[in-house]
Design a protein around this motif. Structure first.
Motif, PDB file in Angstrom:
ATOM      1  N   ILE A  75       0.829  -1.211   0.000  1.00 48.80           N
ATOM      2  CA  ILE A  75       0.000   0.000   0.000  1.00 48.80           C
ATOM      3  C   ILE A  75       0.857   1.252   0.000  1.00 48.80           C
ATOM      4  O   ILE A  75       0.692   2.146  -0.837  1.00 48.80           O
ATOM      5  CB  ILE A  75      -0.972   0.014   1.197  1.00 48.80           C
ATOM      6  CG1 ILE A  75      -2.060  -1.031   0.972  1.00 48.80           C
ATOM      7  CG2 ILE A  75      -1.604   1.393   1.380  1.00 48.80           C
ATOM      8  CD1 ILE A  75      -3.033  -1.173   2.100  1.00 48.80           C
ATOM      9  N   ARG A  77       3.913   1.644  -0.875  1.00 51.58           N
ATOM     10  CA  ARG A  77       4.665   1.785  -2.123  1.00 51.58           C
ATOM     11  C   ARG A  77       3.775   2.276  -3.262  1.00 51.58           C
ATOM     12  O   ARG A  77       4.252   2.872  -4.210  1.00 51.58           O
ATOM     13  CB  ARG A  77       5.288   0.449  -2.516  1.00 51.58           C
ATOM     14  CG  ARG A  77       6.578   0.155  -1.819  1.00 51.58           C
ATOM     15  CD  ARG A  77       7.062  -1.198  -2.242  1.00 51.58           C
ATOM     16  NE  ARG A  77       7.538  -1.187  -3.607  1.00 51.58           N
ATOM     17  CZ  ARG A  77       7.338  -2.157  -4.476  1.00 51.58           C
ATOM     18  NH1 ARG A  77       6.665  -3.215  -4.132  1.00 51.58           N
ATOM     19  NH2 ARG A  77       7.807  -2.070  -5.695  1.00 51.58           N
ATOM     20  N   GLY A  78       2.492   1.998  -3.172  1.00 55.23           N
ATOM     21  CA  GLY A  78       1.602   2.368  -4.261  1.00 55.23           C
ATOM     22  C   GLY A  78       1.230   3.839  -4.284  1.00 55.23           C
ATOM     23  O   GLY A  78       0.739   4.342  -5.284  1.00 55.23           O
ATOM     24  N   VAL A  79       1.458   4.531  -3.182  1.00 50.62           N
ATOM     25  CA  VAL A  79       1.005   5.922  -3.073  1.00 50.62           C
ATOM     26  C   VAL A  79       2.170   6.874  -3.340  1.00 50.62           C
ATOM     27  O   VAL A  79       3.248   6.687  -2.786  1.00 50.62           O
ATOM     28  CB  VAL A  79       0.443   6.178  -1.667  1.00 50.62           C
ATOM     29  CG1 VAL A  79      -0.039   7.600  -1.534  1.00 50.62           C
ATOM     30  CG2 VAL A  79      -0.667   5.206  -1.354  1.00 50.62           C
ATOM     31  N   PRO A  80       1.958   7.904  -4.184  1.00 51.76           N
ATOM     32  CA  PRO A  80       3.030   8.881  -4.399  1.00 51.76           C
ATOM     33  C   PRO A  80       3.381   9.560  -3.072  1.00 51.76           C
ATOM     34  O   PRO A  80       2.489   9.858  -2.281  1.00 51.76           O
ATOM     35  CB  PRO A  80       2.397   9.901  -5.353  1.00 51.76           C
ATOM     36  CG  PRO A  80       1.190   9.265  -5.903  1.00 51.76           C
ATOM     37  CD  PRO A  80       0.748   8.249  -4.914  1.00 51.76           C
ATOM     38  N   ILE A  82       4.235  12.533  -2.266  1.00 52.71           N
ATOM     39  CA  ILE A  82       3.629  13.846  -1.986  1.00 52.71           C
ATOM     40  C   ILE A  82       2.239  13.669  -1.405  1.00 52.71           C
ATOM     41  O   ILE A  82       1.882  14.296  -0.405  1.00 52.71           O
ATOM     42  CB  ILE A  82       3.412  14.695  -3.257  1.00 52.71           C
ATOM     43  CG1 ILE A  82       4.595  14.619  -4.190  1.00 52.71           C
ATOM     44  CG2 ILE A  82       3.080  16.121  -2.910  1.00 52.71           C
ATOM     45  CD1 ILE A  82       4.355  15.360  -5.470  1.00 52.71           C
ATOM     46  N   ALA A  83       1.450  12.819  -2.068  1.00 52.68           N
ATOM     47  CA  ALA A  83       0.074  12.610  -1.623  1.00 52.68           C
ATOM     48  C   ALA A  83       0.069  12.121  -0.181  1.00 52.68           C
ATOM     49  O   ALA A  83      -0.758  12.525   0.630  1.00 52.68           O
ATOM     50  CB  ALA A  83      -0.618  11.587  -2.520  1.00 52.68           C
ATOM     51  N   PHE A 155       9.650   0.782   0.981  1.00 52.64           N
ATOM     52  CA  PHE A 155      10.517   0.438  -0.150  1.00 52.64           C
ATOM     53  C   PHE A 155      11.670  -0.452   0.307  1.00 52.64           C
ATOM     54  O   PHE A 155      12.034  -1.409  -0.367  1.00 52.64           O
ATOM     55  CB  PHE A 155      11.050   1.709  -0.805  1.00 52.64           C
ATOM     56  CG  PHE A 155      10.006   2.457  -1.579  1.00 52.64           C
ATOM     57  CD1 PHE A 155       9.665   2.051  -2.861  1.00 52.64           C
ATOM     58  CD2 PHE A 155       9.352   3.545  -1.039  1.00 52.64           C
ATOM     59  CE1 PHE A 155       8.691   2.729  -3.577  1.00 52.64           C
ATOM     60  CE2 PHE A 155       8.384   4.220  -1.745  1.00 52.64           C
ATOM     61  CZ  PHE A 155       8.047   3.813  -3.017  1.00 52.64           C
ATOM     62  N   ASN A 158      10.662  -3.982   0.698  1.00 57.67           N
ATOM     63  CA  ASN A 158      10.596  -4.675  -0.576  1.00 57.67           C
ATOM     64  C   ASN A 158      11.976  -5.174  -0.996  1.00 57.67           C
ATOM     65  O   ASN A 158      12.147  -6.309  -1.430  1.00 57.67           O
ATOM     66  CB  ASN A 158      10.024  -3.716  -1.621  1.00 57.67           C
ATOM     67  CG  ASN A 158       9.853  -4.362  -2.961  1.00 57.67           C
ATOM     68  OD1 ASN A 158       9.334  -5.452  -3.046  1.00 57.67           O
ATOM     69  ND2 ASN A 158      10.303  -3.690  -3.999  1.00 57.67           N
ATOM     70  N   VAL A 159      12.974  -4.298  -0.806  1.00 60.35           N
ATOM     71  CA  VAL A 159      14.341  -4.665  -1.178  1.00 60.35           C
ATOM     72  C   VAL A 159      14.848  -5.799  -0.287  1.00 60.35           C
ATOM     73  O   VAL A 159      15.379  -6.801  -0.771  1.00 60.35           O
ATOM     74  CB  VAL A 159      15.268  -3.438  -1.057  1.00 60.35           C
ATOM     75  CG1 VAL A 159      16.717  -3.851  -1.223  1.00 60.35           C
ATOM     76  CG2 VAL A 159      14.890  -2.380  -2.078  1.00 60.35           C
TER      77      VAL A 159
END
Lengths: 294, 235, 268
Positions: A75, A77-80, A82-83, A155, A158-159
């Motif tokens: 979730i 990771r899916g959001v920019p 800034i937002a 992020f 994920n790595v």
């Protein structure tokens, strides 16, 4: 700053510039450079910790924990970013105050949400409204670090998740053959070895993190870009002793140089770390090092 | 035991409203002559002087806080500071979510800045800062609106010819006149006077500042201050 | 206004069709979803076009950077370094300033100061630099045996590149490239936020989200809606790229295929 700066309108050339670049406002710019560097220095390990936690959770045998780890990574990771920054800090602050409120003022009878207002008892305020300004600023800084860490932790997770799975299966099997428990195998074998696989991804993430610092102002921290924008704007003689037209180009050019230098330094440093990590590892790079030494 | 806790809670409550408390004033710091950061790096301008004077009259200890314009109201209602004093016009939309004191400057018309005085507004391109009342006004007229993130960029757009005119607050336009840019005769009456914003749940504090503003209006010091900083017309 | 009417009025507002004035007064959830969704058209436009065009430049940059001749290598290295090393908003700023001054030179440059072209060019360069670096990394890790086998078959130059080097490079780079695509779509939100002006209130999803946040003073509704759209978009990107990834690895034996997938999760 300098004694000859009392009447800038009489100055010219370099002496004018030396006075201009040492105004209190420029000092704020220089301080903000340190703020950004400190923030990065704190955020990176914290984000790594979050990432490690989430990656371990995602590998867990306990289903809800696994869902949590997976959900958080995918979730966020899916959001920019800034937002995320535009509403998350306020939400985080309110969440903290709400929890303190529940603990400190159990007898509060008014609603916490009054229309759009968010009202908690004074004792639950973070920081207390009697606190000096630096406490407020430190708290804001702390919130920014936390928000950045949550975003980049996803992020990093994920790595790291990928890295943990990249450690050759045989290594774990060997550990088990030696009679290690799965916990021991995780901490003694998997974790020390995963870094070499994670580093390329993590260094990329570090580069992305550096370049996300201009968004700090959304989190209430006055960063370099905020001050460069502010200082570079047109200044008329009415409001300053150092009037000048729009100098954004110069200030942003300076920022560009700053970021490029920072990137270069990071690249060199990460390169060295990579070389150290590769040492003695069962990878092609480690093999090459061994051969070179022999 | 319970009454004891109640007692301390009540004490905390009254202490919160008392004099010992610091009132945090939220402003933007990027809107000369209303509020801006001076060479020394401190908040300065009309509202700085006004705010300090109001706090003195209301016998409050005040502290200045800078906040980004876009999130200035969300941060107020969330309790990060106690009042907004940032050149904020009293509009119906804002009044629905926060409460204002009486205005400390009268409604001031918005003005145009252009490269020549005979610019065709309806046929041209008009610049404004994104999501301001001026931007909404231009959109409503059906003119070609171009929005920039900062006021600085709107003026730069007129200078470069990207836009034919910029619509903004009169006091801001006044600071930008000259160097090839002229103010148009035409003005638009949009927006109300400028007031201080408070949480709707904070009526007591609002009352104090409201009274202080009234006293400054009565003895004429407010008009002197307005004249000094040339922010608006007189009362 | 019912929700269907709202959708009719605002679904293509970001392109300039439908109702001219943005909603006022009520700001219903339906209006939020419709307008922010309408803004997503621009995010998709920027993302898709920059990705497609950037791909070719990225391949050229990767090949350039791995070239022994400094005449090719140096420009590619610098291009990648500058665009990867600086924040996107500074790139937008300088590009806008540059296009603005070029406009004075010739009418040809008129459209460049508009977001649809100017911002697209910046995003194109930006993504090309990032993907170029990824492809370069993949190029370096192509198994030596593959190239040697190609040599043994007598393949040289273009044929070898097209049939051996390029497909292997793609296969190795794909997972990291997927992440770059996600980052690129996220970066498109910066176009109107700090970069290019919005004309006639035609903007991207973030532009409309901040419009609502500014009118309702409540950031907790529009920004999560924006986040929701982006999560959907990200899922879509992941599934499309995953489909391509399966095609790229189709010839590999099952066990090796899954291995590459895992191993390459690590870049980014």
């Amino acid at each position: 700053m300098f004694s000859y700066c009392t009447d800038p309108s009489t100055l010219e050339g370099l002496s004018w510039l030396s006075c201009y670049l040492t105004t209190g406002k420029h000092m704020n710019l220089y301080i903000s450079v340190f703020v950004v560097l400190v923030l990065l220095a704190i955020t990176a390990p914290v984000a790594l910790l979050f990432g490690f936690g989430a990656a371990s959770a995602a590998r867990s045998k306990f289903l809800p924990l696994r869902w949590f780890g997976m959900g958080y990574t995918s979730i966020v990771r899916g959001v920019p970013d800034i937002a995320f920054f535009l509403f998350f800090v306020i939400a985080l602050d309110q969440a903290f105050e709400w929890m303190r409120h529940k603990v400190k003022c159990p007898d509060w009878d008014q609603p916490i949400r009054q229309g759009i207002d968010f009202v908690v008892c004074d004792a639950a305020k973070l920081p207390l409204s009697t606190a000096p300004q630096w406490v407020h600023e430190t708290y804001g800084f702390f919130l920014a670090v936390l928000t950045f860490s949550i975003v980049f932790g996803a992020f990093a997770a994920n790595v790291l998740y990928g890295a943990m799975r990249a450690v050759p299966r045989a290594q774990i099997e060997t550990a088990e053959a030696y009679g290690m428990t799965s916990r021991q195998a995780f901490w003694r074998i998997l974790v020390p070895q995963m870094w070499v696989y994670a580093l390329p991804g993590l260094s990329n993430l570090w580069m992305v993190l550096i370049k996300a610092t201009p968004l700090l102002f959304l989190l209430g921290v006055e960063d370099i870009v905020y001050w460069a924008r502010e200082l570079g704007g047109t200044k008329t003689a009415r409001f300053t002793d150092y009037p000048h037209p729009n100098w954004h180009v110069w200030y942003f050019a300076a920022l560009l140089v700053f970021y490029l230098c920072f990137t270069k330094v990071s690249e060199v440093a990460l390169d060295r770390i990579m070389k150290r990590l590769t040492k003695g590892q069962a990878t092609a790079g480690g093999e090459a090092q061994r051969k070179a030494a022999a | 035991m319970k009454s004891l806790i109640l007692g301390t809670a009540a004490l905390a409550l009254t202490a919160g409203m008392g004099l010992a408390d610091t009132v945090r004033l939220g402003t933007e710091g990027a809107y000369a002559p209303w509020n801006f950061v001076n060479d020394a790096g401190e908040i300065d301008g009309f509202e700085r002087e006004l705010g300090d004077e109001l706090c003195k009259r209301a016998e409050l200890t005040c502290e200045w806080v800078k906040n980004d314009w876009d999130s200035i109201i969300p941060n107020l209602v969330s309790g990060n500071y106690d009042t907004i004093i940032a050149g904020m016009s009293i509009t119906d939309e804002r009044d629905e979510v926060i409460d204002f004191t009486q205005a400390y400057t009268p409604p001031d018309p918005s003005a145009y800045l252009a490269q020549s005085a005979d610019v065709d507004l309806a046929g041209g391109v008009i610049a404004a800062q994104a999501t301001t009342i001026q931007a909404a006004f231009i959109a409503e007229q059906g003119w070609t609106l171009v929005e920039f993130a900062t006021p600085e960029e709107t003026v730069a757009a007129v200078r470069s010819g990207e836009a034919d005119a910029v619509l903004a607050d009169n006091s801001f336009i006044d600071t930008m006149v000259g160097d090839g840019l002229v103010k148009l005769e035409r003005t638009e009456s949009i927006g109300g006077g400028v007031g201080m914003g408070f949480r709707e749940s904070d009526a007591e504090l609002r009352g104090k500042f409201d009274a202080a503003i009234q006293s400054m209006k009565d003895d004429g010091t407010l008009n002197t201050l307005i004249a000094k900083w040339e922010v608006a017309s007189q009362w | 206004m019912s929700c269907v009417e709202t959708i009719q009025a605002y679904a293509f507002r970001s392109l300039g069709f439908g109702e001219r004035l943005l909603p006022k007064g009520e700001y219903t959830l339906c209006e939020h979803f419709t307008l922010i969704g309408s803004g997503m058209i621009w995010n998709v436009y920027f993302g898709v076009l920059a990705l497609l065009t950037g791909f070719f430049l990225a391949v050229a940059l990767a090949v350039g950077k791995s070239n022994a001749n400094p005449m090719w290598r140096k420009p590619a290295e610098w291009f990648i370094f500058v665009f990867r090393g600086s924040p996107l908003f500074i790139q937008f700023f300088f590009a806008y300033a540059c296009f603005l001054s070029l406009k004075g030179v010739s009418n040809f440059f008129d459209p460049f100061t508009s977001a649809w072209l100017g911002a697209l060019i910046v995003l194109f360069f930006n993504t090309a630099a990032y993907s170029g670096e990824i492809f370069y990394g993949a190029l370096l890790s192509i198994p030596k045996g593959d190239i040697e086998a190609a040599d043994a078959y007598g393949m040289t130059g273009w044929t070898r590149f097209r049939r051996i080097t390029f497909p292997t490079m793609m296969r190795l780079a794909w997972p990291a490239y997927t992440n770059e695509a996600i980052f690129l779509f996220h970066a498109t939100t910066l176009v109107f936020f700090s970069g290019f002006p919005a004309w006639r209130q035609k903007g991207d999803a973030l532009y409309y989200a901040s419009y609502f946040a500014d009118k309702t003073f409540n950031p907790f509704v529009p920004y999560p809606i924006l986040a929701f759209y982006f999560i959907l978009l990200t899922l879509l990107i992941i599934s499309i790229f995953g489909f391509v990834n399966r095609r790229l690895n189709k010839h590999l034996p099952q066990e090796r295929r899954s291995k590459t997938k895992l191993k390459l999760n690590l870049i980014r």
